[in-house]
Motif scaffolding. Structure first.
Motif, PDB file in Angstrom:
ATOM      1  N   HIS A  10     -62.867   3.575   8.883  1.00  0.00           N
ATOM      2  CA  HIS A  10     -62.857   4.736   9.765  1.00  0.00           C
ATOM      3  C   HIS A  10     -61.563   4.825  10.554  1.00  0.00           C
ATOM      4  O   HIS A  10     -60.816   3.854  10.651  1.00  0.00           O
ATOM      5  CB  HIS A  10     -64.032   4.666  10.754  1.00  0.00           C
ATOM      6  CG  HIS A  10     -65.351   4.432  10.087  1.00  0.00           C
ATOM      7  ND1 HIS A  10     -66.017   5.419   9.421  1.00  0.00           N
ATOM      8  CD2 HIS A  10     -66.089   3.292   9.934  1.00  0.00           C
ATOM      9  CE1 HIS A  10     -67.141   4.906   8.906  1.00  0.00           C
ATOM     10  NE2 HIS A  10     -67.198   3.625   9.199  1.00  0.00           N
TER      11      HIS A  10
ATOM     12  N   CYS B 246     -64.179  10.854  13.702  1.00  0.00           N
ATOM     13  CA  CYS B 246     -63.625  10.056  12.610  1.00  0.00           C
ATOM     14  C   CYS B 246     -62.730  10.965  11.774  1.00  0.00           C
ATOM     15  O   CYS B 246     -63.062  12.118  11.527  1.00  0.00           O
ATOM     16  CB  CYS B 246     -64.762   9.509  11.751  1.00  0.00           C
ATOM     17  SG  CYS B 246     -64.169   8.573  10.326  1.00  0.00           S
TER      18      CYS B 246
ATOM     19  N   ILE C  24     -61.314   9.903   8.775  1.00  0.00           N
ATOM     20  CA  ILE C  24     -61.225   9.426   7.393  1.00  0.00           C
ATOM     21  C   ILE C  24     -62.536   9.793   6.713  1.00  0.00           C
ATOM     22  O   ILE C  24     -63.614   9.507   7.245  1.00  0.00           O
ATOM     23  CB  ILE C  24     -61.008   7.896   7.336  1.00  0.00           C
ATOM     24  CG1 ILE C  24     -59.646   7.532   7.937  1.00  0.00           C
ATOM     25  CG2 ILE C  24     -61.115   7.375   5.905  1.00  0.00           C
ATOM     26  CD1 ILE C  24     -59.390   6.043   8.036  1.00  0.00           C
ATOM     27  N   MET C  25     -62.455  10.439   5.592  1.00  0.00           N
ATOM     28  CA  MET C  25     -63.659  10.822   4.861  1.00  0.00           C
ATOM     29  C   MET C  25     -64.368   9.529   4.426  1.00  0.00           C
ATOM     30  O   MET C  25     -63.939   8.852   3.508  1.00  0.00           O
ATOM     31  CB  MET C  25     -63.252  11.672   3.652  1.00  0.00           C
ATOM     32  CG  MET C  25     -64.390  12.397   2.975  1.00  0.00           C
ATOM     33  SD  MET C  25     -65.685  12.983   4.066  1.00  0.00           S
ATOM     34  CE  MET C  25     -65.105  14.650   4.305  1.00  0.00           C
ATOM     35  N   CYS C  26     -65.423   9.185   5.178  1.00  0.00           N
ATOM     36  CA  CYS C  26     -65.990   7.853   4.982  1.00  0.00           C
ATOM     37  C   CYS C  26     -67.371   7.854   4.318  1.00  0.00           C
ATOM     38  O   CYS C  26     -67.956   6.802   4.099  1.00  0.00           O
ATOM     39  CB  CYS C  26     -66.052   7.139   6.333  1.00  0.00           C
ATOM     40  SG  CYS C  26     -66.945   8.067   7.584  1.00  0.00           S
TER      41      CYS C  26
ATOM     42  N   HIS D 255     -70.165  11.068   7.705  1.00  0.00           N
ATOM     43  CA  HIS D 255     -68.849  11.293   8.327  1.00  0.00           C
ATOM     44  C   HIS D 255     -68.862  12.370   9.412  1.00  0.00           C
ATOM     45  O   HIS D 255     -68.308  12.171  10.493  1.00  0.00           O
ATOM     46  CB  HIS D 255     -67.844  11.651   7.231  1.00  0.00           C
ATOM     47  CG  HIS D 255     -66.511  12.078   7.743  1.00  0.00           C
ATOM     48  ND1 HIS D 255     -65.636  11.193   8.337  1.00  0.00           N
ATOM     49  CD2 HIS D 255     -65.917  13.301   7.793  1.00  0.00           C
ATOM     50  CE1 HIS D 255     -64.541  11.860   8.699  1.00  0.00           C
ATOM     51  NE2 HIS D 255     -64.692  13.130   8.383  1.00  0.00           N
TER      52      HIS D 255
ATOM     53  N   MET E 212     -69.835  11.485  12.991  1.00  0.00           N
ATOM     54  CA  MET E 212     -69.074  10.483  13.746  1.00  0.00           C
ATOM     55  C   MET E 212     -68.211  11.129  14.821  1.00  0.00           C
ATOM     56  O   MET E 212     -67.015  11.381  14.621  1.00  0.00           O
ATOM     57  CB  MET E 212     -68.237   9.629  12.796  1.00  0.00           C
ATOM     58  CG  MET E 212     -69.111   8.748  11.902  1.00  0.00           C
ATOM     59  SD  MET E 212     -68.150   7.501  11.041  1.00  0.00           S
ATOM     60  CE  MET E 212     -67.654   6.417  12.372  1.00  0.00           C
TER      61      MET E 212
HETATM   62 CU   LIG Z   1     -65.475   9.318   8.635  1.00  0.00          CU
END
Ligand SMILES: [Cu+2]
Length: 127
Positions: free
Chosen positions: A77, A109, A111-113, A117, A120
């Motif tokens: 992340h 967040c 970042i494509m997690c 996602h 977040m």
């Molecule tokens: Cu994310």
């Protein structure tokens, strides 16, 4: 001759004004993201995991240098603030910030997690 004196007078007044303002403001402005030179009053550790942050709100004081650290509990992340210069803080990264304006600063967040996602999100409250 009269005109020159007049212009000179304005310049002198302006310089005095600038110096006066500069002296009182300097202390606030100086504490940017410098490292080492200033005492860090606070450290805020934000722990990110799949798919939430460890807290919904993190609180700091305005005008104080604070070290923001992002740690990862699980997954990969990063965080980015909408209204602050911080656009990319990755797991393990730290950044010293001084926010002079009280308010609520949302971050999420960046970042494509995975599937969670979009959830977040959390807040940094400066008071
Ligand atoms: Cu994310």
């Amino acid at each position: 001759m009269f005109r020159i004196t007049w212009v000179f007078g304005i310049i002198v007044a302006y310089v005095i004004l600038l110096t006066a303002c500069g002296a009182s403001k300097n202390e606030e402005v100086q504490s940017g993201s410098g490292e080492g030179s200033e005492t860090i009053a606070n450290e805020v550790v934000i722990t990110a995991k799949n798919w939430e942050f460890d807290k919904a709100e993190y609180r700091i004081k305005k005008g104080e240098a604070v070290k923001l650290t992002l740690e990862s509990g699980s997954g990969v992340h990063g965080i980015a603030f909408e209204d602050l210069e911080i656009k990319e803080l990755r797991s393990g990264d730290s950044k010293v910030v001084t926010i002079n304006e009280a308010g609520t600063y949302e971050f999420s967040c960046n970042i494509m997690c995975g599937s969670g996602h979009a959830n977040m999100k959390a807040k940094l409250i400066v008071e």
